[in-house]
Structure formats: structure tokens, C-alpha cells
Enzyme design. Structure first.
Site, PDB file in Angstrom:
ATOM      1  N   HIS A  98      21.326  -4.131 -68.668  1.00 41.05           N
ATOM      2  CA  HIS A  98      21.037  -4.174 -70.103  1.00 41.05           C
ATOM      3  C   HIS A  98      21.813  -5.310 -70.768  1.00 41.05           C
ATOM      4  O   HIS A  98      22.795  -5.813 -70.235  1.00 41.05           O
ATOM      5  CB  HIS A  98      21.319  -2.808 -70.743  1.00 41.05           C
ATOM      6  CG  HIS A  98      20.136  -1.893 -70.618  1.00 41.05           C
ATOM      7  ND1 HIS A  98      19.207  -1.741 -71.611  1.00 41.05           N
ATOM      8  CD2 HIS A  98      19.715  -1.125 -69.586  1.00 41.05           C
ATOM      9  CE1 HIS A  98      18.264  -0.901 -71.212  1.00 41.05           C
ATOM     10  NE2 HIS A  98      18.547  -0.505 -69.977  1.00 41.05           N
ATOM     11  N   HIS A 109      19.619  -3.390 -62.250  1.00 40.74           N
ATOM     12  CA  HIS A 109      19.034  -3.200 -63.576  1.00 40.74           C
ATOM     13  C   HIS A 109      20.143  -3.426 -64.600  1.00 40.74           C
ATOM     14  O   HIS A 109      21.137  -2.702 -64.594  1.00 40.74           O
ATOM     15  CB  HIS A 109      18.479  -1.768 -63.644  1.00 40.74           C
ATOM     16  CG  HIS A 109      17.815  -1.393 -64.927  1.00 40.74           C
ATOM     17  ND1 HIS A 109      16.455  -1.533 -65.118  1.00 40.74           N
ATOM     18  CD2 HIS A 109      18.302  -0.885 -66.094  1.00 40.74           C
ATOM     19  CE1 HIS A 109      16.138  -1.109 -66.341  1.00 40.74           C
ATOM     20  NE2 HIS A 109      17.253  -0.715 -66.958  1.00 40.74           N
ATOM     21  N   HIS A 121       8.230   5.346 -62.477  1.00 39.25           N
ATOM     22  CA  HIS A 121       9.656   5.559 -62.613  1.00 39.25           C
ATOM     23  C   HIS A 121       9.854   6.952 -63.212  1.00 39.25           C
ATOM     24  O   HIS A 121       9.454   7.211 -64.342  1.00 39.25           O
ATOM     25  CB  HIS A 121      10.155   4.461 -63.570  1.00 39.25           C
ATOM     26  CG  HIS A 121      11.613   4.499 -63.871  1.00 39.25           C
ATOM     27  ND1 HIS A 121      12.101   5.096 -65.002  1.00 39.25           N
ATOM     28  CD2 HIS A 121      12.684   3.994 -63.211  1.00 39.25           C
ATOM     29  CE1 HIS A 121      13.416   4.952 -65.031  1.00 39.25           C
ATOM     30  NE2 HIS A 121      13.794   4.282 -63.963  1.00 39.25           N
ATOM     31  N   HIS A 175      23.064 -37.954 -76.239  1.00 42.54           N
ATOM     32  CA  HIS A 175      22.111 -37.208 -75.417  1.00 42.54           C
ATOM     33  C   HIS A 175      20.792 -37.986 -75.311  1.00 42.54           C
ATOM     34  O   HIS A 175      20.249 -38.174 -74.231  1.00 42.54           O
ATOM     35  CB  HIS A 175      21.819 -35.830 -76.028  1.00 42.54           C
ATOM     36  CG  HIS A 175      22.917 -34.834 -75.856  1.00 42.54           C
ATOM     37  ND1 HIS A 175      22.696 -33.552 -75.440  1.00 42.54           N
ATOM     38  CD2 HIS A 175      24.247 -34.932 -76.038  1.00 42.54           C
ATOM     39  CE1 HIS A 175      23.842 -32.894 -75.382  1.00 42.54           C
ATOM     40  NE2 HIS A 175      24.797 -33.710 -75.755  1.00 42.54           N
ATOM     41  N   THR A 233      23.240   0.753 -67.363  1.00 42.01           N
ATOM     42  CA  THR A 233      22.393   1.368 -68.388  1.00 42.01           C
ATOM     43  C   THR A 233      22.882   1.106 -69.811  1.00 42.01           C
ATOM     44  O   THR A 233      22.087   1.038 -70.743  1.00 42.01           O
ATOM     45  CB  THR A 233      22.327   2.886 -68.116  1.00 42.01           C
ATOM     46  OG1 THR A 233      21.980   3.073 -66.750  1.00 42.01           O
ATOM     47  CG2 THR A 233      21.315   3.566 -68.999  1.00 42.01           C
ATOM     48  N   ARG A 290       7.354  -0.245 -68.414  1.00 37.88           N
ATOM     49  CA  ARG A 290       8.187   0.973 -68.376  1.00 37.88           C
ATOM     50  C   ARG A 290       9.379   0.765 -69.332  1.00 37.88           C
ATOM     51  O   ARG A 290       9.357   1.242 -70.449  1.00 37.88           O
ATOM     52  CB  ARG A 290       8.670   1.254 -66.944  1.00 37.88           C
ATOM     53  CG  ARG A 290       9.196   2.667 -66.764  1.00 37.88           C
ATOM     54  CD  ARG A 290      10.629   2.872 -67.245  1.00 37.88           C
ATOM     55  NE  ARG A 290      11.600   2.098 -66.462  1.00 37.88           N
ATOM     56  CZ  ARG A 290      12.897   2.061 -66.756  1.00 37.88           C
ATOM     57  NH1 ARG A 290      13.367   2.717 -67.801  1.00 37.88           N
ATOM     58  NH2 ARG A 290      13.730   1.331 -66.032  1.00 37.88           N
ATOM     59  N   GLU A 291      10.369  -0.004 -68.898  1.00 35.64           N
ATOM     60  CA  GLU A 291      11.502  -0.292 -69.789  1.00 35.64           C
ATOM     61  C   GLU A 291      10.992  -0.876 -71.107  1.00 35.64           C
ATOM     62  O   GLU A 291      11.460  -0.510 -72.182  1.00 35.64           O
ATOM     63  CB  GLU A 291      12.457  -1.286 -69.124  1.00 35.64           C
ATOM     64  CG  GLU A 291      13.652  -1.687 -69.981  1.00 35.64           C
ATOM     65  CD  GLU A 291      14.706  -0.596 -70.121  1.00 35.64           C
ATOM     66  OE1 GLU A 291      15.075   0.006 -69.097  1.00 35.64           O
ATOM     67  OE2 GLU A 291      15.158  -0.349 -71.260  1.00 35.64           O
ATOM     68  N   ARG A 293      12.488   4.503 -54.281  1.00 33.80           N
ATOM     69  CA  ARG A 293      13.802   3.967 -54.639  1.00 33.80           C
ATOM     70  C   ARG A 293      14.605   5.067 -55.308  1.00 33.80           C
ATOM     71  O   ARG A 293      14.070   5.807 -56.132  1.00 33.80           O
ATOM     72  CB  ARG A 293      13.657   2.805 -55.624  1.00 33.80           C
ATOM     73  CG  ARG A 293      14.998   2.223 -56.056  1.00 33.80           C
ATOM     74  CD  ARG A 293      15.003   1.768 -57.519  1.00 33.80           C
ATOM     75  NE  ARG A 293      14.965   2.887 -58.443  1.00 33.80           N
ATOM     76  CZ  ARG A 293      14.878   2.755 -59.777  1.00 33.80           C
ATOM     77  NH1 ARG A 293      14.786   1.573 -60.302  1.00 33.80           N
ATOM     78  NH2 ARG A 293      14.856   3.822 -60.556  1.00 33.80           N
TER      79      ARG A 293
END
Lengths: 466, 466
Positions: free
Chosen positions: A239, A237, A116, A352, A210, A56-57, A176
Site C-alpha cells: 500500500h 502487495h 480473492h 537540462h 496492508t 479487486r483492490e 495462493r
């Protein structure tokens, strides 16, 4: 349900922090949870994370064109990996989107399938007919979006939300309700709409950053406030515009969120959302056993490579070169990706390398073997130290004293000062040096142990790190 | 200096949050700072951020080989960008490292030049002779590193630290003392050593999340605690293993840290540290005017491209193909990079496009023009909406009614359902549709306005987003 405050007690995976470490200092005195467990957050069935939204996204990513076959392939890979929810593009987006939604619902995956849609009865009616397990509805609540997107007021939003939720629930499906641009919305508006939809039995409310403006402490505070207002699950959610999407998701979970939206490699609108792999890395530090028991981590690189390939080239099949030049961008797993970045387990600086050779956890909070990956100690640079070279000498089956290794290291570093070295180059230096040593045993004019000690005095590995 | 608590009041860049937004809800009641200002954090001279470590931490990146010319080029680019400090690899690492340090000190840059050495008198003596403005010293303090790296106890660490600090200060140079692996160190140990070095006048103490295990709220709490213990500046250093390096740096600043270590694109050991560009993105949201006044943001992409090229190919000059195959990895600006990722300002879903076309701030928290970049509204996909197509129709100089645009959009979406579309493809659909309309005016058998209205009924852009 009571207000939930989650304590995150970070831990190295081998030894828990001892004494008064800063980790302990962050314990929240309101907490009644001594160790972070994803399945101790939220209501009974809340061991669910993430809502995987590559389909979807991820379809909103500039480079994404997913045909049906591709969508099926991605859905199956996500299911194999062990995600709980797979979210699909709205069936109202296009005719093929609707058909693809039906196709994926029929695959019989273990994961629940969601779609969605806008918070609108037209979309909801189409969604419930596709065979999905649940519907995620969304509407913009910030003044920016109310003015420039849908133009509706809060009264309309609440009324429509209740209508849509009751309709979806009447079909026996999960639902939802999410606001959009939550972090630029009015807090009273937000809590009013969340409280109203909670009362009519919504399964989850969603908070969405968003535009990618939220910071971790804002997220914690908003989720914690919301946790005290609603009984239902809380989905989040985030971004990635300002690079905080993983951290924000983690802080949301600490504050009592139950679900996090992710996509593979984070693909989505603009520069995307919380990446599945990055969130996994963060959660492994919080509770490795739980994450290992729940997800097939050895599939992570495979899933990421699959999606990277799909959004790079396979979508260009049959297209003209001009299309390719205009639209195609090679999408790689980013070099700095958590876990699967090509050098995520490569150790270069001398200090390291020394410590890693003694104990991997000294400079690793993640274990490469959990993901089917390997550790690599880089020894072909000017920053190398004699411990790394010693390890290589041993790998080559050669025998040298420490003093000899130190002198050999000086030769490697001197060469690495002039040009980049390949492993073969270093191996040649080591072998040549070793040959000289063997010859020296028969010829006292070549370096002896004593001469080496003298030459090395005060000159051992000085490379530095942090 | 008093305990400092910094309030971050995030803001859209065009309109500040109104009313009771969640942003306001995060205001810390202890704070006396109403708006985040980098130069209001910490002591008088603390408007300094970041410590740019591409030439130190960045040299520890697996793919990095920096010859002198390359180092000079990077140092000048960072200076042009406006960083306050440039940190260089220890002059004790190799002979060439020492010479390069001297060379960069002689360039006469505006930025202060630091080098970074082990907390040891041998290294300190070499460092102060190079011409640097300051010396960053470091030693591991966690039990992991005390056991597996240097093997020293806290008494030795404090004694040596004081000796080194007093020596560097006696030469008139700045000095920073940092622990390594601070988040797995004992808190009492940490505060003891920081307090001791503060008393002898160290300029900065450093906290380092060397293994990338820290989470944002841990960082906030540790820095806040430290802020109450020491008078001096606080520098912070975050690794990216679990994807929180930008968020952690931001939380450190909120808690009163004054300096953040960065590198271009975040290159460093393993998958690196806080990236310069990502931190800039985060800070712009907090205070755009300040960041714009301080840094030459239009140079960001240039600096990132320079470093990406250097660690990809230019280091391979003159080397054999076998070296290249063994060692070379193409390093791109990651597709999901904040600001400069190729689609960071691309808007695809129909609802996003509609709102962006009305007002950019509706879906953008950063302004592309601040960085010399452009916004792009994607209209060649099945997720497109009629507002994006209308905008394209206007760009093409054609005239259509909204109803006609909506019908044309349906045709674009139907085509995009079948295969990926190029801009040219969409333009062809639009032009063909427009030709038909013109013809229809002379032929009533082709679609009329009324027929279009009928066909479109209830069928406007249904694509969805969040």
C-alpha cells in the site's frame, strides 16, 4: 529451490554504467545473477508479473463503482496490455460480484483469472465454482487484525489455511495463501504458517503491507528470509500510505519475490497500492528489453486514461446532481505520475535543455517513444537557455549566429521575468529579433555582430539545475 | 566522525511491534541507535530536514511561473510549516530571480535561505551578494553530463569546486557541493571530489539522482560508503521518474544522510522530486513524536493547496485564453497523495471497516487527526459489511439487533450491485427497513427476529480485502 538473491544492475538504456559507478557498488556478493531478469527470479514458471488487481483492490477505491460492462472493458484492456494475471473481487462479496466473476472467466482472455477470498471454506466453495484459474486466499495475521478483525489464533489460521488450500487444489486450480498486515505480524508466526502451507503444495505465498508501513529494506529482508523458507512462489502487495509502494515492490523482486500486485494508477483502499505504470517505469530501468518484449507499453496511457475516466464520471451516469456532489471526484492521471504525467518528458531548466538537445539520455532514464509519447523542451520561461532558443530558431527555419541567439535569449528571459509566456509569445520575440537583424544589415545603427559580442560578454546562459 | 549506520525501527503509533516481527528482523547489527531519530543522524547540527526547494526545483516544473508576491507567499507558508532551509532559484538565472532572492532574504524568516548555482565563480559572486545564508553549488559528474553538458574533466571540477567553496566560506556563508547525476557517475571520481571538498571544509556534500534512475538499495549503499569518506553533512536529492523518490530519501537517511531536498507536492523538472508531504508521511511512521514536535503538520494541506492553486490558475492572471489553452493544466493534489489525497483515510471494504471501527490502528499507520483531517468509513457500496451499516444505524439514532442490521446490509448490498449509491440512498434504505421493523412488531406477517436469523444463516459479511 536454493535461497535466491537477485542482483539488480541498473543501467542507462543506451550505455551501461562504466567503471566503478555506485550502481556496481550495490552488487550483492551472494548473487549469481549478473543482470536482473524478471524471468530468472523464482521457480520455473515465475516470469509472471504483475497480478493486476484493478478489478479487486481497485474496486475498494472510494470512487470505484464497476458495473459488468465496465469490468469487461477493464479486463480486456489489461489483457491487451499483456498482464499475466487479473484478480477479481470475491464472488462472496455480493451476488453481482459472483456473476461478474463468471462473465470475465468466459471472455477467453490470455491472462489467468484469479479471485480473492477470505481464508474460509464458505468463500472457497463459492470461488471454485466461478470458472477462475486460481484462488487467492487471505487472512490477517498481525495482533492488530487478530484482535480487531477475525479474532482467530495462529493454530486456527494454519488449520483453516491447509483445509482451504487442499480443497482448491483438489479442484485443479492454482491457490495462493497470503497473510494480511504481514509487516506488523510476528515473524515466527509468519514463517510457521508459510512453511506449513508450502508443505501442502500452495502455489504462492503472499506478503501484504496492508497498512503501508513497510520500508524498502524491511521488505528486502523479509522476502529474503522467506525465500529461504519456502519452495513456492512469493507474491507481494504494497500500500501507498507512505509513498513507498513502487520501491517496496522493486526491493521485493530483488530479494526473490515472483509476483507483485498492482492496479491501474494504483487505485485501491485509502490512497491505493503499487501502480502498474509506476512499476513498469521502475522495471524498464532494470531491464528495458525484457519489459518491452513482454508488455504493450504503448497502451499504458490508454489503460490509465480508461480507468481514470471510469472512476471519475462514467460511474455517475443517471444519478442525481446531489449524488454527484457528494460522491464524485474528478480523477486525473496525477501530474507527477511516472511516464504518463503530463510533463514527465518536459525539460525546462536551461542546462537540462542544452544536454537533452545534445543527447536525450543525459537527462532521461526512460525513452518517451517506448510509450508512444513525445519529449518537449520548454523554452518559454526565465530559466531557459540559449541552446533551447537556438533549437527553436532552427525549428522556425530562421538563421542566426550563436551570439545573436544569445542576445535573443536575453530578451526572452527578460520578458519571462515579467509574466508567463506562451510559445507564441516567444516565437514573436524571435521573429521580431530576426527581422531587426535583417534590417540591421542595411542600417549600421542597429546591433552588429561585434556589438552583440560585447553585450553578451560573460553573460551566457546562467540558469542552473540539478 | 565515525561511520554512522542508522537503525530504523518502524512502529505503529499506538503499539510498538512485539516479539519477532519482520520490523525487528531488519535491525542492522552495526547500528548503535536503537530508535530512528532525525536529530541523531549526522554531525551535531544535523537535525535539519528537509531542504525545501519548491522555489528552486519547483520553479523548474513545467507549469510554474512564480512572480515575486507568489514566491513570498510560498516562502512564508513553508516557514510557518517549519522547514529548516528554503532553497531559491539561482540569482544568475535572470534579473528578476536575483531581485526575488534579495527580497526573500529580507523577510526575516526562521528558515535559512539558500540559493542554488552552477559550480562557477561568476555565479558564486552573484549569489553571495544576495543576502542568503548559504549557497548550494552543483556540477554534473557523470560521463553523460560531462560529455553533453559542460564538457569539463574531473581535475577541472575539483579545482573549480575548491575555488568556489573557499570563496563562499570567506564570505561567512554555508556552502554545499553537489554532484549531478551521481548514480551514473564513476564511484572513484565521486569519492575523490567529495573527499577533496570535505577537506577544504564544505558544510555539506550532495548526492543527486538527477534522472530518477536510483533504487533504494543503491541509495543506501552509496550514502553509507560516502558516510565513511567525509566528515561533513550529506544532502540528497531524488527525482520521481520511476516512483522511488520518497523511498530513496528514506533509505538515504537510514544510511546516514542528513538532508533531503523536497518540494511541495514534489513539483520540479519532469515529474518532480521527493514531495514534502510524502516524506513527512514516511518519517511519521519512523518517529511520530519527533515529526509532530518539529513541523506544523496541520498546515500541510494548506501549503499543498496553495502551491497546487498557484501552478494551476493564479499564474494565468491577465493572460489571453489562447495562453491558457496552450499552457495551463489544472494541478490538483493527486488523488493518491500520501496524507492529503482525498481518500487517504477512507475505508471501504467490509473487513477494513469492521476493524477500523474497533480500532483505527488496525488499518491505519497514520492518524488523520495529526493533520487536521478526518477518517471516513465508506458504507455505500457492494463491498460494505454489517459492521459499517451498524455504525451508520447508530449514527442515525436508530435501534436494531445485529441480526436485523445484517438483513438490512443485504438490502444495501443488493442495491449497490445495481448502481452507485449516495449516503442519502443508504440512509433511506436503513430508515425504510427500520420502519418496517417497527410495523412488524404490530403485524406478525412481517419479518420477525427468528425469520431474520434463518434468512441470514451462514450469510454474514463475506466481502474481502487485503
Amino acid at each position: 529451490m536454493d535461497l535466491q538473491v537477485i542482483l539488480y544492475e541498473p543501467a542507462s538504456f543506451e550505455t551501461k554504467p562504466q567503471g566503478t559507478s555506485p550502481c556496481h557498488a550495490t552488487a550483492d556478493c551472494l548473487s549469481n545473477v549478473s543482470r536482473f531478469k524478471i524471468n530468472e527470479i523464482g521457480p520455473a514458471d515465475a516470469s509472471v508479473l504483475p497480478v493486476e488487481s484493478t478489478l479487486r483492490e481497485g474496486e475498494q477505491f472510494a470512487n470505484a463503482f464497476f458495473d459488468t460492462e465496465t469490468k469487461v472493458k477493464i479486463a480486456k484492456a489489461l489483457d491487451d496490455f499483456g498482464v499475466d494475471y487479473i484478480e477479481l473481487t470475491s464472488p462472496a462479496a455480493s451476488e453481482q460480484s459472483r456473476k461478474d466473476c463468471e462473465t470475465i472467466c468466459k471472455l477467453g482472455l490470455k491472462a489467468k483469472i484469479l479471485t480473492h477470498v477470505r481464508c474460509h471454506m464458505d468463500d472457497a466453495r463459492i470461488a471454485v465454482e466461478t470458472g477462475v484459474d486460481g484462488v487467492d486466499v487471505v487472512i490477517g495475521t498481525s495482533s492488530h487484525l487478530r484482535e480487531h478483525s477475525h479474532g482467530k489464533d495462529m493454530t486456527y489460521i494454519i488449520k483453516t489455511a491447509i483445509q482451504v488450500i487442499e480443497f482448491v487444489k483438489s479442484k485443479g486450480l492454482e491457490v495462493r495463501f497470503s497473510s494480511e498486515d504481514s509487516f506488523r505480524s510476528d515473524l515466527v508466526d509468519l514463517l510457521s504458517v508459510y512453511s506449513a502451507v508450502d508443505k501442502v503444495g500452495v502455489n504462492r505465498v503472499g506478503i501484504a503491507d496492508t497498512v503501508g508501513c513497510a520500508s524498502p529494506r524491511q521488505v528486502f529482508d523479509l522476502v529474503r528470509t522467506l525465500r529461504g523458507v519456502v519452495q513456492c512462489d512469493i507474491e507481494t502487495h504494497f500500500h501507498e500510505d507512505t509513498g513507498c509502494a513502487i520501491a517496496n515492490a522493486f526491493c521485493a523482486l530483488e530479494a526473490g519475490a515472483t509476483h507483485v500486485d498492482t492496479s491501474v494508477l494504483g487505485i485501491g483502499e485509502r490512497n491505493g497500492i503499487t501502480p502498474l505504470g509506476g512499476l513498469i517505469a521502475r522495471m524498464v530501468v532494470a531491464d528495458r528489453d525484457y519489459v518491452l518484449s513482454k508488455y504493450n507499453l504503448r497502451k499504458l496511457k490508454e489503460v490509465e486514461s480508461l480507468v481514470a475516466d471510469i472512476v471519475s464520471f462514467s460511474s455517475c451516469g443517471g444519478l442525481s446532481m446531489s449524488w454527484w456532489l457528494t460522491n464524485s471526484v474528478q480523477i486525473n492521471i496525477p501530474f507527477n505520475n511516472p511516464i504518463t504525467g503530463f510533463c514527465a518528458f518536459t525539460h525546462k531548466a536551461g542546462i537540462h535543455a542544452k544536454a537533452i538537445l545534445n543527447s536525450a539520455s543525459s537527462y532521461e532514464i526512460l525513452k518517451p517513444e517506448d510509450y508512444g509519447l513525445s519529449r518537449y523542451v520548454h523554452f518559454a520561461s526565465r530559466l531557459t537557455g540559449w541552446n533551447a532558443i537556438k533549437s527553436r530558431v532552427e525549428q522556425l527555419g530562421l538563421s542566426m549566429t550563436d551570439a545573436q541567439v544569445k542576445l535573443c535569449t536575453q530578451k526572452v528571459k527578460a520578458m519571462a521575468d515579467v509574466r508567463p509566456l506562451a510559445i507564441d509569445d516567444v516565437d514573436s520575440v524571435i521573429r521580431a529579433f530576426h527581422l531587426d537583424l535583417t534590417a540591421a544589415e542595411e542600417n549600421p545603427l542597429l546591433p552588429t555582430e561585434k556589438m552583440i559580442d560585447h553585450e553578451m560578454n560573460g553573460n551566457s546562459a546562467r540558469q542552473i539545475t540539478a
